[in-house]
Write a protein that holds these residues in place. Sequence first.
Motif, short mmCIF file in Angstrom:
data_model
loop_
_atom_site.label_atom_id
_atom_site.label_comp_id
_atom_site.label_asym_id
_atom_site.label_seq_id
_atom_site.Cartn_x
_atom_site.Cartn_y
_atom_site.Cartn_z
N ARG A 1 1.27 -1.26 -0.03
CA ARG A 1 -0.05 -0.34 0.22
C ARG A 1 0.95 1.01 -0.09
NH1 ARG A 1 -2.37 1.19 5.21
NH2 ARG A 1 -0.28 1.67 5.80
N ASP A 2 1.41 1.22 0.87
CA ASP A 2 3.12 1.99 0.93
C ASP A 2 3.49 2.46 0.27
OD1 ASP A 2 1.86 2.71 3.44
OD2 ASP A 2 3.58 2.06 4.31
N GLY A 3 3.96 1.49 -0.52
CA GLY A 3 4.74 1.39 -2.34
C GLY A 3 3.57 2.16 -3.51
N LEU A 4 2.36 1.57 -3.53
CA LEU A 4 1.99 2.24 -4.42
C LEU A 4 1.55 3.60 -4.25
CD1 LEU A 4 -0.99 -1.30 -4.79
CD2 LEU A 4 0.87 -0.09 -6.26
N PHE A 5 1.11 3.60 -2.81
CA PHE A 5 0.45 5.16 -2.65
C PHE A 5 1.58 6.66 -3.38
CE2 PHE A 5 0.17 9.41 0.07
CZ PHE A 5 -1.06 9.58 -0.44
N ASP A 6 3.06 5.43 -2.11
CA ASP A 6 4.45 6.26 -2.35
C ASP A 6 4.92 6.76 -4.13
OD1 ASP A 6 4.11 7.30 -0.15
OD2 ASP A 6 5.69 5.37 0.34
N GLN A 7 5.05 5.96 -5.36
CA GLN A 7 4.71 5.69 -5.95
C GLN A 7 4.43 6.37 -7.18
OE1 GLN A 7 5.15 2.08 -8.18
NE2 GLN A 7 5.88 3.21 -9.89
N ARG A 8 2.80 6.50 -6.90
CA ARG A 8 1.33 7.53 -7.73
C ARG A 8 1.81 8.81 -7.00
NH1 ARG A 8 -1.15 7.94 -11.75
NH2 ARG A 8 -3.07 8.87 -11.74
N VAL A 9 1.50 9.25 -5.94
CA VAL A 9 2.08 10.66 -5.73
C VAL A 9 3.06 10.73 -5.96
CG1 VAL A 9 2.95 12.42 -3.87
CG2 VAL A 9 0.45 10.47 -3.39
N HIS A 10 4.03 10.14 -6.74
CA HIS A 10 5.46 10.78 -7.34
C HIS A 10 4.85 10.76 -8.90
CE1 HIS A 10 9.48 11.70 -7.63
NE2 HIS A 10 9.11 10.77 -9.07
N GLN A 11 4.40 10.76 -8.66
CA GLN A 11 3.89 10.50 -10.69
C GLN A 11 2.98 11.75 -10.57
OE1 GLN A 11 2.74 6.76 -11.75
NE2 GLN A 11 4.76 5.75 -12.08
N LEU A 12 1.93 11.60 -9.55
CA LEU A 12 1.07 12.79 -10.26
C LEU A 12 1.27 14.36 -9.70
CD1 LEU A 12 -1.84 10.90 -8.15
CD2 LEU A 12 -0.97 11.95 -10.70
N ASP A 13 2.81 14.24 -8.80
CA ASP A 13 3.80 15.35 -8.59
C ASP A 13 4.32 16.52 -10.05
OD1 ASP A 13 4.43 17.01 -6.73
OD2 ASP A 13 6.01 16.46 -6.72
N LEU A 14 4.74 15.01 -10.12
CA LEU A 14 5.48 15.76 -11.46
C LEU A 14 4.87 16.08 -12.71
CD1 LEU A 14 8.46 12.64 -11.98
CD2 LEU A 14 8.79 14.92 -10.96
N GLU A 15 3.04 15.49 -12.57
CA GLU A 15 2.50 15.60 -13.73
C GLU A 15 1.30 17.11 -13.67
OE1 GLU A 15 -1.91 13.84 -15.79
OE2 GLU A 15 -0.14 12.45 -15.00
N SER A 16 1.55 17.71 -11.95
CA SER A 16 0.89 18.98 -11.40
C SER A 16 1.99 19.21 -12.15
CB SER A 16 0.12 17.90 -10.25
OG SER A 16 -0.09 19.56 -9.44
N ALA A 17 3.21 19.33 -11.37
CA ALA A 17 4.18 20.62 -12.34
C ALA A 17 4.13 21.20 -13.47
CB ALA A 17 5.40 20.37 -11.34
N ARG A 18 4.05 20.03 -14.46
CA ARG A 18 4.17 20.65 -15.68
C ARG A 18 2.76 21.15 -15.90
NH1 ARG A 18 5.81 14.71 -16.12
NH2 ARG A 18 3.73 14.24 -16.52
N SER A 19 1.39 20.51 -15.55
CA SER A 19 0.40 20.97 -15.25
C SER A 19 0.26 22.76 -15.12
CB SER A 19 -0.36 20.63 -14.84
OG SER A 19 -1.92 21.19 -15.42
N ALA A 20 1.34 22.94 -14.04
CA ALA A 20 1.40 24.45 -13.23
C ALA A 20 2.42 25.42 -14.17
CB ALA A 20 1.45 24.30 -12.32
N GLY A 21 3.59 24.18 -14.77
CA GLY A 21 4.04 25.64 -15.98
C GLY A 21 3.25 25.60 -16.95
N VAL A 22 2.54 25.05 -17.63
CA VAL A 22 1.84 25.62 -18.89
C VAL A 22 0.69 26.58 -18.71
CG1 VAL A 22 -0.38 23.90 -20.29
CG2 VAL A 22 2.74 22.85 -19.76
#
Length: 594
Positions: free
Chosen positions: A71-92
């Motif tokens: 559970r912790d691994g899936l959550f941390d991995q997904r949050v890291h991916q979404l963090d990058l995607e959200s940062a790109r969206s904010a940059g756009v």
Amino acid sequence: MTPAASPATPRHRLAAAGDLWRRVRVLPGRRARRLVHQWRSSMQVRVVTTALAVGVVAVAMLGGFLSTSVRDGLFDQRVHQLDLESARSAGVVREAFTSSPVTSSADVQALIISMVDPRRNGATSARGSMLASAGDTASVGLSDIASPQGMRSLISPQLRAATLASDHQMWQSVRIPAALSDSGHEEPGVVFGAVVEVQTAGRFGLYTLYSLQPEQETLRFVQRTLALGALAILALIGVITWLVTRQAVTPVRRAAATAARLADGHLSERMPSKGYDEMATLARSFNEMAASLQDQIRRMEELSTAQRRFVSDVSHELRTPLTTIRIAGEVIHASRDELEPAARRSAELLQQQLDRFEELLADLLEISRFDAGAAVLDVEQLDLEGIVGAVVDTATPLAERKGVFLSVKLPEDPAVADVDPRRVERILRNLVVNAIEHAEGKPVEITVGCNAQAVSVVVRDHGVGMTPEEVAHVFDRFWRADPARARTTGGTGLGLAISLEDARLHAGRLEAWGKPGHGASFRLTLPRRAGLSVESPPLPIVPEPRALAGLPPGQIPVVVAADPTPTAIPDLSGLPADHLEADLDVRHGLEARS
């Protein structure tokens, strides 16, 4: 005509319901006790249940650890991916606001509306976006825009404050309501917040909502797999433990069954022995032990048979010479007055020893009958009062010589039982004579009691007493508490042993109690009806303390019939011998009442 319903019917129904409820409550308790008994009586069940319990705990701990880690691994991995995607969206979004030539509020509002669309701001996997100003935007004609509208409730004040107060991207876990989810159920999610600059409007917070439902499905799949694997492991542990314990317990059960058969007298019983492992070695050792025991028991039986035959043969063979010696001794004893003093004394000693020898021979023959199983009962329905009276009359001369006073206490109800009078009289005579011998001049009490199932006779003396070790051997053949003690009454050492066999022949009991310095007590208990067993004796074997110190010197208490009040008997030591003999007869006549 149908009778009217009874007014007691509701009460009957309530009673029936109460009985049913009591049965329902009692049934689980009985089942639980049955399971506990089965668990305690089977080593295999205990081992299997213990292994399963340990396995359940171990699998639960391991499963919990693996589930938490996944559970912790899936959550941390997904949050890291979404963090990058959200940062790109904010940059756009920042680049769109910076490069746009709009200046009016309407154009800025239109640009904001277009930027909250996840397809335009680069957040392709987002469920929605929202642009919210840091302050009051009503003065410039702008408002907060969210897509979808229900997303507003997911943005907490804490997240807004943290996002606008920091230049870094912030995130918070949320629960996506069913209205915003694709599955129609609540889903786990996460909201990212970042700061963007809007021309003519200032700082805005860009909030992007992502769903974690795919990761939740993955976690559920992993947990189901772990649960199925745990069940499979537990079943495997149970099967393996059952098989292993069965291999270990089966020989033990065979050994127990074989030992039980050996205990029942089947001395040829043996354990099957196969292979060369530890259990096979145990079986061979057990069989060797059984064979050795069988051989020793056979030898002991042969020796015992030979001894019984020898005793019986010698006893019978000695009767003829004993009869001849008895006739010759009686002739010599009859003419002893014509002999010299030394020869006269020898004739008297010869007569006494012949009496003792004849008694010993009779006891040996009786013991041989018991050993051979040839002893039988001649049962009559009698009151023990008559037998006790006859025994007291027989023992009176010995009691007079020893200075021992005999007292008899009889019950109010007749103590009638199916007995062999000859054997019961022999038992009581042995007990009374032994009590007189060891009373050391103190009183001997004979108490008769009865209840609905049995009758008892307790013979109590206040003499030397016995230790627990002596009580354990008092019924052994030829046993004497003090080997140096003289037998002034010509005892053979077999009296109590024969008495015990006589009591057993009646399906009764003969028990002893003693305490050094406080005397001894013997209790004979017989069933009222032949063939029945004795459950509870009517009289206690351990005597109750009696107050003898309060009587004047030279007076002895005597209990007459069922009256428990002691009656003082005057001291007779100063009377002439003829008067003393007459008074003693009167006293014993009172005790052995009809």
